[in-house]
Design a protein around this motif. Sequence first.
Motif, short mmCIF file in Angstrom:
data_model
loop_
_atom_site.label_atom_id
_atom_site.label_comp_id
_atom_site.label_asym_id
_atom_site.label_seq_id
_atom_site.Cartn_x
_atom_site.Cartn_y
_atom_site.Cartn_z
N PRO A 1 6.98 5.73 -11.74
CA PRO A 1 7.21 5.45 -10.61
C PRO A 1 5.96 4.78 -9.81
N LEU A 2 4.76 5.63 -10.31
CA LEU A 2 3.49 5.25 -9.64
C LEU A 2 2.87 3.85 -10.22
N LEU A 3 3.12 3.82 -11.38
CA LEU A 3 2.20 2.56 -12.07
C LEU A 3 3.22 1.58 -12.33
N LYS A 4 4.24 1.69 -12.68
CA LYS A 4 5.28 0.59 -12.92
C LYS A 4 4.84 -0.42 -13.83
N VAL A 5 4.17 -0.02 -15.22
CA VAL A 5 3.60 -0.85 -16.03
C VAL A 5 4.58 -0.90 -17.04
N GLU B 1 8.29 -11.59 -17.89
CA GLU B 1 7.27 -11.24 -18.46
C GLU B 1 6.28 -11.55 -17.42
N ALA B 2 6.17 -12.52 -16.80
CA ALA B 2 5.05 -12.64 -15.56
C ALA B 2 5.04 -11.49 -14.59
N GLU B 3 6.21 -11.19 -14.23
CA GLU B 3 6.30 -9.93 -13.36
C GLU B 3 5.70 -8.71 -13.82
N MET B 4 5.97 -8.37 -15.11
CA MET B 4 5.34 -7.13 -15.72
C MET B 4 3.91 -7.35 -16.02
N ARG B 5 3.40 -8.44 -16.19
CA ARG B 5 1.90 -8.50 -16.39
C ARG B 5 1.42 -8.58 -14.96
N ARG B 6 2.18 -8.92 -14.04
CA ARG B 6 1.23 -8.65 -12.71
C ARG B 6 1.16 -7.36 -12.28
N ARG B 7 2.43 -6.49 -12.56
CA ARG B 7 2.11 -5.10 -12.25
C ARG B 7 1.28 -4.44 -13.20
N LEU B 8 0.71 -4.86 -14.31
CA LEU B 8 0.11 -4.03 -15.41
C LEU B 8 -1.43 -4.67 -14.74
N TRP B 9 -1.60 -5.82 -14.42
CA TRP B 9 -2.96 -6.13 -13.91
C TRP B 9 -3.34 -5.52 -12.64
N TRP B 10 -2.65 -5.35 -11.79
CA TRP B 10 -2.74 -4.61 -10.32
C TRP B 10 -3.14 -2.98 -10.80
N SER B 11 -2.38 -2.69 -11.68
CA SER B 11 -2.52 -1.15 -12.06
C SER B 11 -4.16 -0.71 -12.57
N LEU B 12 -4.39 -1.95 -13.69
CA LEU B 12 -5.66 -1.85 -14.23
C LEU B 12 -6.80 -1.97 -13.28
N ALA B 13 -6.30 -2.88 -12.29
CA ALA B 13 -7.55 -3.28 -11.22
C ALA B 13 -7.74 -2.22 -10.66
N PHE B 14 -6.95 -1.47 -10.05
CA PHE B 14 -7.19 -0.29 -9.26
C PHE B 14 -7.75 0.84 -9.95
N PHE B 15 -7.21 1.20 -10.87
CA PHE B 15 -8.09 2.14 -12.13
C PHE B 15 -9.28 1.87 -12.20
N TRP C 1 -10.00 -13.80 -8.54
CA TRP C 1 -8.77 -13.99 -9.38
C TRP C 1 -7.73 -14.05 -8.32
N ASP C 2 -6.49 -14.43 -8.79
CA ASP C 2 -5.35 -15.07 -7.98
C ASP C 2 -4.03 -14.46 -8.39
N CYS C 3 -4.03 -13.28 -9.18
CA CYS C 3 -2.65 -12.86 -9.65
C CYS C 3 -1.88 -12.52 -8.12
N ALA D 1 3.86 0.90 -6.21
CA ALA D 1 2.88 -0.23 -6.60
C ALA D 1 2.81 -1.56 -5.87
N VAL D 2 3.80 -2.03 -5.14
CA VAL D 2 4.03 -2.88 -4.31
C VAL D 2 3.26 -2.82 -2.97
N VAL D 3 3.32 -1.80 -2.32
CA VAL D 3 2.70 -1.65 -1.03
C VAL D 3 1.41 -1.01 -1.53
N ARG D 4 0.81 -0.67 -2.47
CA ARG D 4 -0.50 -0.21 -2.59
C ARG D 4 -1.11 -1.42 -3.08
N SER D 5 -0.75 -2.72 -3.65
CA SER D 5 -1.06 -3.85 -4.04
C SER D 5 -1.20 -4.99 -3.04
#
Length: 720
Positions: free
Chosen positions: A219-223, A352-366, A385-387, A418-422
């Motif tokens: 629920p917190l990462l959504k990767v 696939e694009a949406e799942m990759r956006r979620r993964l990128w934002w989680s990576l960026a925060f960590f 970057w423009d994700c 993940a959405v609000v944090r992003s």
Amino acid sequence: MQTVPPQGDDGRSLQEAPQPRPSKHQRVLACTLCQQRKVKCDRRLPCANCVKCRAQCVPATLAPRQRRRRYPERALLDRLRGYEALLRQNDIPFDSLQPAPCNNSPDTIVDDDSHDEQVAEVASELSTSSITPENKVGHQLKSVYHYMNKPFRDPDQDSNSSQDDLREMAVKTAWKQEVGDDHHLLLGPFPSTISLYTLHPDPVQIFRLWQIYMNNVNPLLKVTHIPTLQERVIEAACNVTNIDPSLEALMFSIYCTAVISITSEDCPIVFGFSKDDLLSKYRLGCQQALWRCRFLQTNDRDCLTALFLYLISVRPSVAPQSLSPMLGIAIRIAHRMGIHSEFALRECTPFEAEMRRRLWWSLAFFDTRMAELGNSRILTLDPTWDCKVPLNVGDADLRPEMKSRPTPRKEPTDAVFAVVRSELGDHIRHTSFHLDFANPALIPIAKHGYPSADHLAKLEQSIEDRYLGSCDQENPLHFMVIWTIRGQLAKYQLMVHNARTSNLPLQLNDVNHDAATGSAIRFLECNTKMMISPLTKGFVWLNQMYFPFPGYYQIAQDLKRRPSFEHAQKAWDAVSDNWDAWFNIHVSSDSPIFLLLPKFILQAWEAYEASPQPSVQALATPRIVLSIKETLARIAENENNKDVGLVNPSIDPGASGGSSSMSMPAPFVNQSLPFGMETQESPLWTAPGMSSNTDPSAQFPFDTYMNQTEWTIFGGQPGW
């Protein structure tokens, strides 16, 4: 008399000369009048219809067929891709001619004008596109080989562009093959005596770990996409000897993150083993699974997700200075895959694009958080970057077969955290305030300057109206969203206020101090709610990365300067409640972080005791002060007990008296804040050399240590 036949110039008789070939029978067309009247013509001259009508019969002539030049397929596809890019840019749904699946298997972006497997592999590796630079869809990276080959390309051939990719890939493949197998570079070779399948838990335990992961981590990462991944996990659990390497690495990383999300007391009850034993086993399995799926050269999203979750799992026992470079590898792999770029993501299916956006934002925060804690000025959370921010859609709204982006929901979904944090992170990374701390060279491209009080109020109100106001505080995830975002907004206001007023030539008045301390109080109150609530018990693993040190420091400094200001009691209550939440529940009072706080907390209280007492109502001794003094006294009494902690060999264990001084043990100097924040991972130790006859706070060399430490260790930067 014999007649001689006439001869031609070549000496042959004319009779023997080759006769001309008979002309091909000319097709007879209907006459013009019959064509105009659209009646059947008998194709005679004159035809029966013209005779009957007493009209002149004019035969129609066959116009010569003009050979139309074939339109170049490459140019046609280029134009088509350009139009599709414009539709994507404006979020207009459409059916793509041939969307590149860009799924979890490698080499999936297929060139539209070729079925050759090598050309498809090239397109996958390079993400090359023929969209012209004028199409403002993301940022297009030019290919050196493409432009070097362009002057020598035959304009009539439409396959040369694909061959450009093939030539570039041939060069890169040669360099890859030159070095052979290099996957042991970071994780080392896999022991030949161990079979990887033996490190998997039994199916019952797999499903328990999977359920814990779904409740506490996902629920917190959504990767990960639970509906599709669950089917694969169930199938793999039935036969652990034959699992796809990327899926196997992902499963081990899920085991690891599930274990760190539960307490040390619960592990033996649920799994029959200690938390340390489980982590050692599953981390070894994850390392070797990553090694097997060649994670350093991967283009597979599952493999990158496994690496990310593995790094999450080792964070409690690894110093940020060591973890940050490892995260840099994950970020570099993500860059190669293009998950940070909308230009590359447009080649993927919407799912696939949406799942990759979620993964990128989680990576960026960590990565940003570990860079802050590791005292690095290079933060991933920047405007280069423009994700896009992930959509507010649940896993049920995402399907692999979908052909257009789903419509975001107005109500909170299972991805709301993940959405609000992003969204908040996306706003912060474009401010010059953030770039002042992260990378001042990027300030010219910042969209926002230093936010004013009105701007911050509007930002907070916007997030409240769109997300937080619709959350249910009885829902654990919604509760986490509410108090995390409110706490981060309060911290944001605190840091902006201090940064804006630090350069003012005049001394600040009480109004400025009240505003800053008010934000610090709200920051601590929000953090306390998250740390003590039973609803967020499964989410504490994430909260422990964000100790609210700026709130402590702001309040202590203000109380030291204004011991009896209007909100002094509220300030002491806020720090006392947060202290109890951290050090009485989640962190031992013997941990290194504990020893960072006593000096300035006790100084603030001493300033109150030395000030004129108010005639109305004096403040009672705060709980935090009582707790600190009690703990320091206990440490002093146990200073000679080597079994309690580490003893500095430079100190005589039998020494005592007022001349003794408190020295920082060697492990603390070499480690940073989060290493000591985890009770399950960090050893307990005491500070030797303290005497019960001396003031405990006076023996802590806080000022000396802080002069050698950047404030980034305590989350002083705005990134989170």
